[in-house]
Design an enzyme around this catalytic site. Structure first.
Site, short mmCIF file in Angstrom:
data_model
loop_
_atom_site.label_atom_id
_atom_site.label_comp_id
_atom_site.label_asym_id
_atom_site.label_seq_id
_atom_site.Cartn_x
_atom_site.Cartn_y
_atom_site.Cartn_z
N LYS A 190 0.84 -1.18 0.00
CA LYS A 190 0.00 0.00 0.00
C LYS A 190 0.89 1.25 0.00
O LYS A 190 2.03 1.11 0.40
CB LYS A 190 -0.93 0.00 1.20
CG LYS A 190 -0.17 -0.02 2.54
CD LYS A 190 -1.06 0.25 3.68
CE LYS A 190 -0.81 1.58 4.29
NZ LYS A 190 0.49 1.82 4.88
N HIS A 232 -6.29 -0.08 6.39
CA HIS A 232 -6.39 -0.89 7.62
C HIS A 232 -7.73 -0.70 8.36
O HIS A 232 -8.39 -1.66 8.73
CB HIS A 232 -5.27 -0.54 8.59
CG HIS A 232 -3.89 -0.66 8.01
ND1 HIS A 232 -3.55 -1.59 7.07
CD2 HIS A 232 -2.75 0.03 8.25
CE1 HIS A 232 -2.27 -1.47 6.76
NE2 HIS A 232 -1.76 -0.48 7.45
C1 BG6 Z 1 1.55 0.93 8.35
C2 BG6 Z 1 1.61 2.43 8.31
O1 BG6 Z 1 0.79 0.44 7.28
O2 BG6 Z 1 0.97 0.52 9.57
C3 BG6 Z 1 2.39 2.96 9.49
O3 BG6 Z 1 2.24 2.84 7.11
C4 BG6 Z 1 1.83 2.41 10.78
O4 BG6 Z 1 2.37 4.38 9.53
C5 BG6 Z 1 1.70 0.90 10.71
O5 BG6 Z 1 2.72 2.77 11.82
C6 BG6 Z 1 0.98 0.36 11.93
O6 BG6 Z 1 1.03 -1.03 11.88
P1 BG6 Z 1 0.95 -1.90 13.19
O7 BG6 Z 1 0.96 -3.31 12.71
O8 BG6 Z 1 2.15 -1.56 14.01
O9 BG6 Z 1 -0.32 -1.51 13.87
#
Ligand code: BG6
Length: 504
Positions: free
Chosen positions: A154, A246
């Site tokens: 992404k 997400h």
């Molecule tokens: C990523 C983002 O997709 O997800 C980041 O680009 C973010 O900015 C991260 O910190 C968070 O992922 P997780 O798995 O740590 O919640």
């Protein structure tokens, strides 16, 4: 199976892909013909690249995963090829290198291409791959038999228009079942568990609708700033970085209909239906139901001095990029008509936590004062688990009730689910299972919903960008989008301590 990583010297490759591939190899979950070919412009020999990876592995592997023999074995499967992925002429060299490696590994020309490059190359690489037939589409000589898949990181597109253009490029070079758009949230065990919780238990689903649910919150916040990613983040912002992919994915899992059977098509059909049912936001909704913010310098807990976003490395000192977004979302279908959904994300919040809170309706009549309503908390991370809140009589005279919590945490099963999201998704791709990857139509449906917000922010300077002190729960204004005087549930690191004691 050859895994070709474009952007091999980048941060994501080192932090996530290489450690995940290592653990797959350690668990003997890679095919016999497995090798990795790192590709980037930086000059490395195989040996130099391996030495570099070895250092990085030491940094990123957990102690219990480190094993000298496995590290050597893993590194012996790693190769490197210097090329400019933007240059079509370099792809013949890539093809020759792959043919050489196929000999060594007895690989029947099966490849997965992983795009871990800056997004401006996402539209270029598939064209160049197909120019040298590495896409294996309709080029005779039995080559269609080969596995050719492509994993795209992404953000897939920058808005609806660019996502649509990208889709056309990919359609030209590949068929849909060769495309694996990765969203690492779907690789998380606890995210997949949302489906098990909903569709494997008889007790929740009958209540899972507008008759019994009052509102649902989805929160994914972090207690870090943007670290060294200023150059990337300042052009992207929280909505594109977290919400469009997400958060909306989490919302889909909580609200989708149960598929008749579970497979890549049926599951993704149901996700798509949720996106198509999102009520489009009118210009007025965007002004009142979408709150954006940016963190400002502050002293958190009177201890650490935290930088403001505009002081971060590689960020424009006048930047209007949002590091916080909260949105009130409506889903127009029979199950959810009238139920508000509140989603939010932010950098530099008091803690790092991702959780979903399902608030049930109050009882129709209160016998015991204003007793709190039931809630089900689905904790994605950390302290992974599920807690059900309900009321009990406080011991003693009278009929006072208090809310208690019945909880399950994954460590009761002997620990947090093993394997990280990337291992799971890489393995799925090697096995040809695209269930947990985003389909073209879903990407466009999601952008259809979010693009008007981005456009309004760009065009209407009157829409405020609220400052919030780093280390706090974000702009106060975000409380105003919640109906009926309720407020956000600000979760703690510990799933069950929320109401009693909050360790941040
Ligand atoms: C990523 C983002 O997709 O997800 C980041 O680009 C973010 O900015 C991260 O910190 C968070 O992922 P997780 O798995 O740590 O919640």
């Amino acid at each position: 199976m050859g895994l070709v990583i474009f952007g091999a010297s980048g941060d994501l490759t080192m932090r996530k892909l290489i450690p995940s591939l290592y653990s797959l190899l350690q668990a003997k979950r890679v095919p016999k013909s497995f090798f990795v070919l790192g590709v980037a412009r930086t000059e490395y020999s195989d040996e130099a690249f391996r030495t570099y990876l070895k250092e990085k592995l030491q940094e990123h592997l957990k102690d219990e995963e480190k094993d000298t023999e496995t590290v050597s074995l893993f590194l012996s499967h790693i190769h490197y090829h210097t090329m400019d992925p933007a240059e079509e002429k370099d792809y013949n060299g890539l093809k020759s290198k792959l043919l050489e490696l196929d000999e060594v590994y007895n690989n029947p020309a099966n490849y997965i291409f992983y795009l871990s490059t800056p997004p401006n190359l996402y539209g270029i690489i598939p064209k160049h791959l197909s120019a040298v037939n590495l896409n294996a589409k309709g080029n005779g000589a039995g080559i269609e038999e080969n596995i050719r898949r492509i994993i795209i990181e992404k953000p897939f597109g920058y808005d609806l228009e660019s996502a649509h253009e990208l889709n056309l490029i990919y359609e030209e070079a590949f068929t849909e079942n060769q495309l694996y758009r990765i969203d690492h949230y779907l690789g998380k065990e606890t995210v997949q568990n949302i489906m098990a919780l909903r569709f494997s238990n008889g007790i929740f689903e009958p209540l899972w609708n507008r008759r019994y649910i009052d509102r649902i919150e989805v929160t994914a916040v972090e207690n870090l700033g943007i670290e060294k990613r200023g150059g990337f983040y300042d052009n992207v912002g929280a909505l594109r970085d977290m919400v469009q992919n997400h958060l909306i994915q989490l919302l889909a899992l909580v609200t989708m209909e149960p598929p008749a059977v579970f497979n890549a098509k049926t599951f993704r059909d149901e996700v798509l239906k949720v996106y198509q049912s999102l009520r489009p936001l009118s210009p007025q909704d965007i002004r009142t139901n979408v709150i954006r913010g940016q963190y400002t310098a502050s002293k958190a807990n009177n201890e650490r001095q935290l930088k403001g976003y505009r002081e971060e490395e590689k960020v424009n000192p006048q930047s209007r990029t949002e590091t916080y977004v909260a949105i009130k979302v409506a889903i127009d279908n029979w199950r959810w008509g009238g139920v508000p959904f509140y989603i939010r994300t932010g950098k530099q919040m008091p803690t790092k936590v991702t959780e979903i809170v399902v608030h049930f309706r109050k009882t129709p009549h209160s016998l015991f004062g204003d007793a709190p309503a039931n809630a089900l908390i689905i904790r994605i991370q950390p302290n992974e688990g599920v807690a059900l809140k309900f009321d009990m009589k406080t011991p003693g005279s009278g009929f006072d009730v208090q809310q208690v919590s019945m909880d399950f945490t994954y460590n009761k099963l002997g620990g947090v689910p093993s394997g990280d999201a990337y291992s799971r998704l890489l393995e799925d791709c090697m096995r040809g299972d695209a269930t947990l990857f985003t389909r073209s139509d879903a990407v466009e449906a999601s952008w259809t919903y979010f693009t008007p917000i981005l456009k309004a922010w760009e065009q209407d300077e009157k829409i405020p960008l609220h400052g919030y002190p780093a280390g706090t729960w974000g702009p106060k204004m975000a409380d105003q989008i919640i109906n009926d005087g309720y407020s956000w549930t600000n979760p703690c690191k510990n799933l069950t301590d929320t109401d009693l004691y909050c360790e941040l």
